[in-house]
Design a protein around this motif. Structure first.
Motif, PDB file in Angstrom:
ATOM      1  N   ILE A 162       0.875  -1.177   0.000  1.00 15.97           N
ATOM      2  CA  ILE A 162       0.000   0.000   0.000  1.00 15.97           C
ATOM      3  C   ILE A 162       0.907   1.220   0.000  1.00 15.97           C
ATOM      4  O   ILE A 162       1.842   1.315   0.806  1.00 15.97           O
ATOM      5  N   TYR A 163       0.618   2.180  -0.898  1.00 18.28           N
ATOM      6  CA  TYR A 163       1.495   3.333  -1.082  1.00 18.28           C
ATOM      7  C   TYR A 163       0.716   4.650  -0.998  1.00 18.28           C
ATOM      8  O   TYR A 163      -0.432   4.730  -1.429  1.00 18.28           O
ATOM      9  N   THR A 164       1.379   5.657  -0.450  1.00 19.03           N
ATOM     10  CA  THR A 164       0.876   7.029  -0.466  1.00 19.03           C
ATOM     11  C   THR A 164       1.928   7.886  -1.178  1.00 19.03           C
ATOM     12  O   THR A 164       2.939   7.369  -1.654  1.00 19.03           O
ATOM     13  N   LEU A 165       1.703   9.193  -1.237  1.00 20.60           N
ATOM     14  CA  LEU A 165       2.675  10.113  -1.820  1.00 20.60           C
ATOM     15  C   LEU A 165       3.299  10.987  -0.731  1.00 20.60           C
ATOM     16  O   LEU A 165       2.736  11.119   0.362  1.00 20.60           O
ATOM     17  N   PRO A 166       4.449  11.566  -0.996  1.00 24.15           N
ATOM     18  CA  PRO A 166       5.078  12.449  -0.002  1.00 24.15           C
ATOM     19  C   PRO A 166       4.120  13.559   0.432  1.00 24.15           C
ATOM     20  O   PRO A 166       3.375  14.118  -0.379  1.00 24.15           O
ATOM     21  N   GLY A 167       4.139  13.857   1.713  1.00 22.77           N
ATOM     22  CA  GLY A 167       3.267  14.900   2.241  1.00 22.77           C
ATOM     23  C   GLY A 167       1.896  14.421   2.644  1.00 22.77           C
ATOM     24  O   GLY A 167       1.094  15.201   3.173  1.00 22.77           O
ATOM     25  N   SER A 168       1.598  13.157   2.411  1.00 18.39           N
ATOM     26  CA  SER A 168       0.285  12.624   2.792  1.00 18.39           C
ATOM     27  C   SER A 168       0.114  12.672   4.308  1.00 18.39           C
ATOM     28  O   SER A 168       1.061  12.434   5.063  1.00 18.39           O
ATOM     29  N   SER A 169      -1.096  12.954   4.722  1.00 19.62           N
ATOM     30  CA  SER A 169      -1.395  12.958   6.160  1.00 19.62           C
ATOM     31  C   SER A 169      -1.541  11.547   6.706  1.00 19.62           C
ATOM     32  O   SER A 169      -1.586  11.347   7.919  1.00 19.62           O
ATOM     33  N   ILE A 170      -1.608  10.572   5.806  1.00 19.25           N
ATOM     34  CA  ILE A 170      -1.761   9.177   6.220  1.00 19.25           C
ATOM     35  C   ILE A 170      -0.377   8.562   6.409  1.00 19.25           C
ATOM     36  O   ILE A 170       0.378   8.381   5.454  1.00 19.25           O
ATOM     37  N   THR A 171      -0.059   8.248   7.634  1.00 16.51           N
ATOM     38  CA  THR A 171       1.255   7.678   7.952  1.00 16.51           C
ATOM     39  C   THR A 171       1.156   6.314   8.616  1.00 16.51           C
ATOM     40  O   THR A 171       2.175   5.662   8.830  1.00 16.51           O
ATOM     41  N   THR A 172      -0.062   5.891   8.949  1.00 23.85           N
ATOM     42  CA  THR A 172      -0.285   4.563   9.524  1.00 23.85           C
ATOM     43  C   THR A 172      -1.510   3.948   8.862  1.00 23.85           C
ATOM     44  O   THR A 172      -2.325   4.648   8.236  1.00 23.85           O
ATOM     45  N   LEU A 173      -1.661   2.649   9.019  1.00 23.68           N
ATOM     46  CA  LEU A 173      -2.827   1.975   8.450  1.00 23.68           C
ATOM     47  C   LEU A 173      -4.130   2.518   9.028  1.00 23.68           C
ATOM     48  O   LEU A 173      -5.143   2.586   8.332  1.00 23.68           O
ATOM     49  N   ALA A 174      -4.114   2.920  10.290  1.00 17.73           N
ATOM     50  CA  ALA A 174      -5.322   3.459  10.916  1.00 17.73           C
ATOM     51  C   ALA A 174      -5.816   4.702  10.178  1.00 17.73           C
ATOM     52  O   ALA A 174      -7.016   4.999  10.159  1.00 17.73           O
ATOM     53  N   GLY A 175      -4.890   5.407   9.528  1.00 18.15           N
ATOM     54  CA  GLY A 175      -5.268   6.607   8.792  1.00 18.15           C
ATOM     55  C   GLY A 175      -6.087   6.333   7.550  1.00 18.15           C
ATOM     56  O   GLY A 175      -6.650   7.258   6.948  1.00 18.15           O
ATOM     57  N   LEU A 176      -6.172   5.078   7.134  1.00 23.18           N
ATOM     58  CA  LEU A 176      -6.951   4.732   5.948  1.00 23.18           C
ATOM     59  C   LEU A 176      -8.458   4.683   6.215  1.00 23.18           C
ATOM     60  O   LEU A 176      -9.251   4.685   5.272  1.00 23.18           O
ATOM     61  N   GLU A 177      -8.846   4.631   7.480  1.00 21.41           N
ATOM     62  CA  GLU A 177     -10.282   4.578   7.793  1.00 21.41           C
ATOM     63  C   GLU A 177     -10.984   5.812   7.234  1.00 21.41           C
ATOM     64  O   GLU A 177     -10.555   6.941   7.443  1.00 21.41           O
ATOM     65  N   GLY A 178     -12.046   5.567   6.470  1.00 23.01           N
ATOM     66  CA  GLY A 178     -12.809   6.652   5.876  1.00 23.01           C
ATOM     67  C   GLY A 178     -12.187   7.239   4.626  1.00 23.01           C
ATOM     68  O   GLY A 178     -12.728   8.183   4.055  1.00 23.01           O
ATOM     69  N   GLN A 179     -11.070   6.669   4.162  1.00 21.34           N
ATOM     70  CA  GLN A 179     -10.374   7.184   2.987  1.00 21.34           C
ATOM     71  C   GLN A 179     -10.641   6.296   1.765  1.00 21.34           C
ATOM     72  O   GLN A 179     -11.090   5.155   1.897  1.00 21.34           O
TER      73      GLN A 179
END
Length: 331
Positions: free
Chosen positions: A126-143
């Motif tokens: 699972i990948y995000t981009l630099p500067g994303s506010s999502i830094t943990t798996l828990a941050g994916l909730e609601g995304q």
């Protein structure tokens, strides 16, 4: 047991053996072509490292050595490939076991005739981009998270990892998007993260600076069986010599892929545009392991394939299923 892994073996001995085998195959290619029921094949495969054995065989002329002309048809997901295969558009497909098992449950009448890949660290993530506010798996909730197809193997692997971290998969909105379109969707913030296999993952890291959020090779799905090669039972019965020739070339490709990173890198670079990757991406992408058969067509590891069904029942709520229905020689 009809299958084994050969990674880490004596590379020189293997290379010599393969060279001799290729020499024999080249000598008999014309003869093979004259006795094959169907020497020109349409083969649909997702252009990912899960299919490295196939791409090595294609790149090194192993199918041609068996008298076969293989038309590689790139597909965005195994789900779409299966529908066309059942309709007769494709002769052979390579794709993820989860989608094949689901199709079989709906009477697709398929046979798995060869194994393709087993997951290794870094090959699916699972990948995000630099500067994303999502830094943990828990941050994916609601995304919103991009995935190439619903309820396929990438969804299963992601659901497994989420549940291991106490996150309900239903709390995440999964959007079906082709791999090639995911970088743009990430950059536009249409999605917050993307589930990517190699080489797409390394491509995003190289070009967009993609940030790994989670490696899917962990927990209950560590070293998970990812891909296999499939025909319909009717096609196998009608083209036994063609299937045997394809299988022999494929297994040579599997052997090479499992011991030669250089061969896999070259094959992925040489894929037809726009799917070929840069040499830089090829040099850093993670690779699966590639099971090699020591038996005839259809020699697969039943225990390994049963693990797929068990995981589907655990993480996807899949019903009762008999894996024997997809093995060569079953009813």
């Amino acid at each position: 047991m009809g299958t084994r892994r050969v990674r880490g073996g004596a590379l020189l001995v293997t290379a010599v053996a393969l060279a001799l085998a290729a020499g024999c195959s080249n000598g008999g290619g014309a003869a093979n072509g004259s006795r094959l029921e169907k020497p020109v094949l349409n083969v649909a495969v997702v252009p990912a490292v899960d299919s490295a054995g196939f791409f090595v065989a294609l790149d090194q002329g192993l199918f041609k050595a068996q008298g076969l002309t293989v038309n590689f048809i790139p597909v965005t997901s195994s789900e779409t490939a299966i529908a066309a295969q059942v309709a007769g558009a494709y002769d052979i497909t390579g794709g993820n076991y989860v989608s094949y098992v689901q199709a079989q449950q709906h009477e697709a009448n398929l046979d798995i005739f060869a194994e393709g890949s087993v997951m290794e660290p870094g090959t699916q993530g699972i990948y995000t981009l630099p500067g994303s506010s999502i830094t943990t798996l828990a941050g994916l909730e609601g995304q919103t998270v991009a995935i190439n197809a619903p309820n396929n193997i990438l969804y299963l692997l992601t659901a497994s990892v989420l549940l291991e971290h106490g996150i309900a998969p239903q709390s995440v909105d999964f959007a079906s998007i082709p791999f090639q379109e995911m970088p743009a969707e990430l950059e536009s913030a249409a999605v917050s993260a993307a589930v990517l296999p190699e080489p797409f993952a390394s491509g995003v890291e190289e070009i967009q600076g993609g940030v790994p959020l989670a490696d899917l090779d962990q927990g209950a799905t560590t070293s998970f069986p990812v891909e296999g090669y499939v025909v319909t039972k009717q096609w196998a019965a009608k083209h036994p010599r063609t299937l045997a020739a394809f299988y022999q070339a494929l297994e040579e490709g599997q052997r090479i892929a499992d011991v030669s990173r250089a061969a896999v890198e070259q094959a992925m670079v040489d894929m037809p545009a726009p799917f070929g990757v840069s040499a830089e991406t090829a040099a850093v992408m993670a690779l699966d392991s590639y099971p090699v058969s020591t038996g005839p067509v259809g020699s697969v590891d039943k225990v390994r394939l049963q693990r797929v069904v068990d995981a589907m029942q655990q993480f996807l709520g899949f019903g009762k299923f008999d894996i024997d229905s997809m093995l060569m020689g079953s009813g």
